[in-house]
Design an enzyme around this catalytic site. Structure first.
Site, short mmCIF file in Angstrom:
data_model
loop_
_atom_site.label_atom_id
_atom_site.label_comp_id
_atom_site.label_asym_id
_atom_site.label_seq_id
_atom_site.Cartn_x
_atom_site.Cartn_y
_atom_site.Cartn_z
N ARG A 1 -0.76 -2.75 -11.09
CA ARG A 1 -0.45 -3.01 -12.50
C ARG A 1 -1.18 -2.07 -13.44
NH1 ARG A 1 3.95 -4.71 -10.95
NH2 ARG A 1 4.06 -6.81 -10.12
N CYS B 1 0.96 -10.15 -2.49
CA CYS B 1 -0.23 -10.08 -1.64
C CYS B 1 -0.15 -11.16 -0.57
CB CYS B 1 -1.49 -10.27 -2.46
SG CYS B 1 -1.82 -8.92 -3.59
N GLU C 1 -3.42 -10.80 6.45
CA GLU C 1 -3.14 -10.29 7.79
C GLU C 1 -3.39 -11.41 8.79
OE1 GLU C 1 -2.23 -7.28 9.28
OE2 GLU C 1 -1.77 -6.53 7.29
N ARG D 1 -4.03 -3.33 3.48
CA ARG D 1 -2.86 -2.58 3.94
C ARG D 1 -1.75 -2.68 2.90
NH1 ARG D 1 -5.13 -4.90 8.57
NH2 ARG D 1 -5.30 -3.53 10.36
N TYR E 1 -3.99 6.93 4.81
CA TYR E 1 -5.07 6.09 5.31
C TYR E 1 -6.40 6.62 4.79
CZ TYR E 1 -1.49 4.15 8.24
OH TYR E 1 -0.35 3.52 8.66
N ARG F 1 -4.21 4.40 12.48
CA ARG F 1 -3.12 5.30 12.89
C ARG F 1 -3.59 6.75 12.83
NH1 ARG F 1 2.31 3.65 13.17
NH2 ARG F 1 2.44 5.69 14.16
N ARG G 1 3.66 3.41 4.47
CA ARG G 1 2.45 2.64 4.78
C ARG G 1 1.20 3.32 4.26
NH1 ARG G 1 1.40 0.67 10.53
NH2 ARG G 1 -0.31 -0.17 9.32
#
Length: 127
Positions: A62, A74, A77, A89, A107, A115, A6
């Protein structure tokens, strides 16, 4: 074993250049820290909050040499009230022998709020 790696970042505004740039630097760090080979990568999912609509963040992937054949998608959310705005994300699905605790989730910017437990773990791993 397929593992998910992630990452998340934020941008200051819905501008193509900043979205692609922020996504590029996030992906580059995810790839570097986890030693990801595109040949070992099953797919990449990238989601954005509703306030990002000027460009597909996948454009950044790319631009990374060797990643042109990796499937990327893509998506949006879910619009959760008071969610972190202008957020991108990423979930990379990679074939690896690494254990869950060896994966470094990345992150950037305001996304560290998502997180903080993993951000701290990554910093310790980098030391």
């Amino acid at each position: 074993m397929i593992r998910g790696i992630r990452g998340a970042t934020t941008v200051d505004s819905d501008q193509q250049e900043s979205i692609v740039s922020a996504t590029y630097f996030l992906l580059a760090e995810m790839i570097e820290k986890n030693h990801i080979d595109p040949e070992d990568t099953a797919s990449v999912f990238i989601s954005t909050t509703d306030d990002i609509s000027s460009v597909f963040p996948a454009k950044a992937l790319r631009q990374i040499e060797g990643w042109e054949y990796v499937p990327v998608m893509c998506m949006r959310e879910i619009p959760v009230k008071d969610a972190l705005p202008l957020c991108i994300r990423v979930m990379v699905h990679v074939n690896t022998k690494k254990k869950q605790k060896e994966i470094q989730h990345i992150y950037h910017h305001e996304a560290v709020k998502l997180r903080p437990d993993l951000v701290g773990a990554n910093r310790k791993a980098d030391s």
